[in-house]
Design an enzyme around this catalytic site. Structure first.
Site, mmCIF file in Angstrom:
data_model
loop_
_atom_site.group_PDB
_atom_site.id
_atom_site.type_symbol
_atom_site.label_atom_id
_atom_site.label_comp_id
_atom_site.label_asym_id
_atom_site.label_seq_id
_atom_site.Cartn_x
_atom_site.Cartn_y
_atom_site.Cartn_z
ATOM 1 N N HIS A 1 -2.791 7.971 6.206
ATOM 2 C CA HIS A 1 -2.947 6.668 5.561
ATOM 3 C C HIS A 1 -4.261 6.032 5.994
ATOM 4 O O HIS A 1 -4.936 5.398 5.183
ATOM 5 C CB HIS A 1 -1.779 5.752 5.929
ATOM 6 C CG HIS A 1 -1.899 4.371 5.373
ATOM 7 N ND1 HIS A 1 -1.803 4.097 4.032
ATOM 8 C CD2 HIS A 1 -2.124 3.176 5.986
ATOM 9 C CE1 HIS A 1 -1.966 2.802 3.830
ATOM 10 N NE2 HIS A 1 -2.161 2.218 4.995
ATOM 11 N N CYS B 1 0.802 -1.222 0.000
ATOM 12 C CA CYS B 1 0.000 0.000 0.000
ATOM 13 C C CYS B 1 0.839 1.277 0.000
ATOM 14 O O CYS B 1 0.288 2.378 -0.059
ATOM 15 C CB CYS B 1 -0.932 -0.001 1.200
ATOM 16 S SG CYS B 1 -1.950 -1.499 1.275
ATOM 17 N N HIS C 1 -9.735 2.010 -0.245
ATOM 18 C CA HIS C 1 -8.282 1.842 -0.191
ATOM 19 C C HIS C 1 -7.801 1.302 -1.533
ATOM 20 O O HIS C 1 -8.028 0.151 -1.874
ATOM 21 C CB HIS C 1 -7.918 0.888 0.945
ATOM 22 C CG HIS C 1 -6.442 0.798 1.222
ATOM 23 N ND1 HIS C 1 -5.498 1.486 0.488
ATOM 24 C CD2 HIS C 1 -5.740 0.096 2.158
ATOM 25 C CE1 HIS C 1 -4.300 1.211 0.950
ATOM 26 N NE2 HIS C 1 -4.426 0.379 1.968
ATOM 27 N N PHE D 1 1.732 -3.587 4.130
ATOM 28 C CA PHE D 1 2.124 -4.900 4.636
ATOM 29 C C PHE D 1 3.638 -5.080 4.499
ATOM 30 O O PHE D 1 4.265 -4.570 3.570
ATOM 31 C CB PHE D 1 1.409 -6.010 3.874
ATOM 32 C CG PHE D 1 -0.051 -6.177 4.222
ATOM 33 C CD1 PHE D 1 -0.642 -5.458 5.238
ATOM 34 C CD2 PHE D 1 -0.839 -7.082 3.520
ATOM 35 C CE1 PHE D 1 -1.979 -5.615 5.566
ATOM 36 C CE2 PHE D 1 -2.178 -7.264 3.829
ATOM 37 C CZ PHE D 1 -2.758 -6.527 4.844
ATOM 38 N N LYS E 1 -9.521 8.075 2.215
ATOM 39 C CA LYS E 1 -9.957 6.690 1.998
ATOM 40 C C LYS E 1 -11.398 6.479 2.459
ATOM 41 O O LYS E 1 -12.040 5.505 2.060
ATOM 42 C CB LYS E 1 -9.036 5.710 2.720
ATOM 43 C CG LYS E 1 -7.653 5.558 2.102
ATOM 44 C CD LYS E 1 -6.856 4.473 2.812
ATOM 45 C CE LYS E 1 -5.453 4.324 2.229
ATOM 46 N NZ LYS E 1 -4.571 5.456 2.605
ATOM 47 N N GLU F 1 -1.203 4.732 13.502
ATOM 48 C CA GLU F 1 -0.835 5.993 12.857
ATOM 49 C C GLU F 1 -1.012 7.168 13.808
ATOM 50 O O GLU F 1 -0.195 8.099 13.812
ATOM 51 C CB GLU F 1 -1.651 6.213 11.586
ATOM 52 C CG GLU F 1 -1.177 7.436 10.804
ATOM 53 C CD GLU F 1 -1.783 7.545 9.418
ATOM 54 O OE1 GLU F 1 -1.332 8.418 8.649
ATOM 55 O OE2 GLU F 1 -2.708 6.762 9.102
#
Length: 419
Positions: A309, A169, A346, A405, A341, A320
Site C-alpha cells: 500500500h 483508500c 495515490h 482512513f 504508487k 505497513e
C-alpha cells in the site's frame, strides 16, 4: 450455478482495464510501471498557485468512453468517465458478451472514496452565484458514489448485484474481494469490479495539505512520491480507474475464456485505533494479511511478491513494514516488496484496482515493478525492496495491500497455480 457452497466456487480474473496517470489502458500502464516512469507533474486541472502542494498524478488527455454520446460526455462526472473507459477495456479483454442469457448473473461492484465530489462542488458554486434554478439535474446522480457501478450496469446491461464500496483508500480492493465473495456464494457468475476516482480538486488537495499528508516537493514532481525513502514527505494525489472482470472458474471455462489469474484469498479488518493514523504496530493490517492467507489456504512462505500500500507518508510506510514483519517473519528477508504508487501517485479509492492489475502483470510477465525514487531507504523500513528498475522473478502468488482512513484494511492474494 446458484446455491453452490462458497468454497466450491473458485474465482478467476478474465479481463482487466486501466485508465491511469501512466497511460490510457492496461498495456500502456504496465509498460510504464515496469519501465519505472512517473506520472506525476504540475496540477493543470485548477490554479494551484497559492497551494502548498502544486503537483498531482493526472490522467493525460481526454477520456471519452465510446458507450457515451457526445452530449452525455458533458453531463458525466470525470470519475464515471474513467470507470466506463476501464470497464469497456476489461470486458473486451475478457471477451465477455453480456446478453439475455447471462445478464441477470453478471454484477458490478466499483468502489470510490469520494465519487462525484467534483460535480457537487461545481453545482454548489452555481447555486451561490446563479441561484437554485440553475443547478444541474445531474448534480445528485453524478455526485453519488455508486454511479460508476450504476452507469456500467446501465450501458452494458448487467442486471446482477450492483453495489459500491466506500472505504477510502481500500475501496477498490474491498470491491474486488467482496465481488469475489458474491461469486463464491453463488449470487453471480461474473462481476465487474475495481475502483475509480477523480480527486484532483482544490478542496481535496487543500484538505490533504492541511493534514500534512501530501508531498510539497513541487520543484521535482516526478521525485515526489518516494515510498520507504528516508526523505518522503507525503503522498501525491492521483486519479484514474482499475477494473477487473471476475468469473466463476467453471463458468469461464465453459465459455472458453482466457484466464489471467485466480483470486486465491481476501482479508478485511479494522485497526480501530484512530481516525486517520494507522496502528503503528501494524496489528490490524497484519490480521488482514493473515486472513487473506487463511482464506487462500496458503502459508506465508508461499507468497512471492508484495505490492505494498505504501503511500510515501512517514507513518503509513512504517506501519505497513511492521505489519509485514508480524505476518511474514523471517520469510520477509526473501520477499520482494515494491510500491507502484511511486509512479502512479495515490489513486485513493481506485488504487486497489490498479495495483491488483499491476500485480497480475507481475505474474504474467515475471517482472516485478520497482519503487522509484527510493534513493535513501529508511532503515526502519528495511525490506527486500525492488528499487529503481524492474526485477525479473518467477512469481506465482502475489499479495496486494490497501489501507484507508478510518482504519480500514483490505488484502488480496492473486495467483496462477492450478488454473
Amino acid at each position: 450455478m446458484a446455491g453452490e457452497s462458497a468454497r466450491a466456487r473458485r474465482v478467476v480474473v478474465t479481463g482487466v482495464g486501466c485508465v491511469t496517470p501512466l497511460g490510457p489502458n492496461y498495456s500502456a500502464t504496465l509498460d510504464a510501471a515496469l519501465a519505472g516512469r512517473s506520472g506525476v507533474g504540475p496540477i493543470t486541472q485548477f490554479d494551484a498557485t497559492d497551494f502548498s502542494c502544486q503537483i498531482a498524478a493526472e490522467v493525460p488527455g481526454d477520456v471519452k468512453p465510446k458507450v457515451l454520446a457526445a452530449r452525455d460526455l458533458r453531463r458525466t462526472n470525470r470519475c464515471v468517465l474513467f470507470a466506463l473507459e476501464a470497464a469497456a477495456e476489461a470486458l473486451s479483454d475478457a471477451a465477455l458478451v453480456i446478453d439475455d442469457e447471462n445478464r441477470d448473473r453478471v454484477g458490478v461492484a466499483i468502489g470510490s472514496g469520494i465519487g462525484g465530489l467534483g460535480t457537487i462542488l461545481e453545482n454548489d458554486a452555481v447555486l451561490r452565484d446563479k441561484g437554485p434554478r440553475r443547478v444541474s439535474p445531474f448534480t445528485i446522480p453524478m455526485g453519488i458514489v455508486n454511479m460508476s457501478s450504476g452507469m456500467i450496469s446501465v450501458h452494458h446491461g448487467a442486471r446482477g448485484p450492483n453495489v459500491s464500496h466506500v472505504t477510502a483508500c481500500a475501496s477498490g480492493s474491498h470491491s474486488i474481494g467482496e465481488g469475489a465473495e458474491l461469486i463464491r456464494r453463488g449470487q453471480a457468475d461474473a462481476m465487474i469490479v475495481g475502483g475509480a476516482e477523480a480527486p484532483i480538486l482544490g478542496v481535496t488537495v487543500a484538505g490533504f495539505a492541511s493534514m500534512k499528508a501530501v508531498s510539497t516537493r513541487n520543484e521535482a514532481p516526478q521525485a515526489a512520491s518516494r515510498p520507504f525513502d528516508r526523505g518522503r514527505d507525503g503522498f501525491v494525489v492521483g486519479e484514474g480507474a482499475g477494473i477487473l472482470v471476475l468469473e466463476d472458474l467453471e463458468y469461464a471455462r465453459a465459455r472458453g475464456a482466457s484466464i489471467r489469474a485466480e483470486v486465491l484469498g481476501y482479508g478485511a479488518t479494522a485497526d480501530a485505533t484512530h481516525m486517520v493514523a494507522p496502528d503503528p504496530a501494524g496489528e490490524g493490517a497484519s490480521r488482514c494479511m493473515e486472513r487473506a492467507l487463511v482464506d487462500a489456504g496458503l502459508a506465508p512462505e508461499r507468497v512471492d511478491y508484495v505490492n505494498a500500500h505504501a503511500t510515501s507518508t512517514p507513518a503509513g510506510d512504517m506501519a505497513e513494514v511492521a505489519a509485514l514483519r508480524r505476518t511474514f517473519g523471517s520469510h520477509l528477508e526473501r520477499l520482494p516488496v515494491s510500491s507502484t504508487k511511486s509512479m502512479t501517485g495515490h489513486l485513493l479509492g481506485a488504487a486497489g484496482g490498479v495495483e491488483a492489475i499491476l500485480a497480475i502483470g507481475a505474474l504474467e510477465k515475471h517482472c516485478l515493478p520497482p519503487t522509484i525514487n527510493l534513493d535513501d531507504p529508511d532503515p526502519d523500513c528495511d525490506l527486500d525492496h525492488v528499487t529503481r528498475t524492474m526485477r525479473r522473478a518467477e512469481v506465482s502468488v502475489v499479495l496486494s495491500n490497501s489501507f484507508g482512513f478510518g482504519g480500514t484494511n483490505a488484502s488480496l492474494i492473486l495467483g496462477v497455480n492450478g488454473i
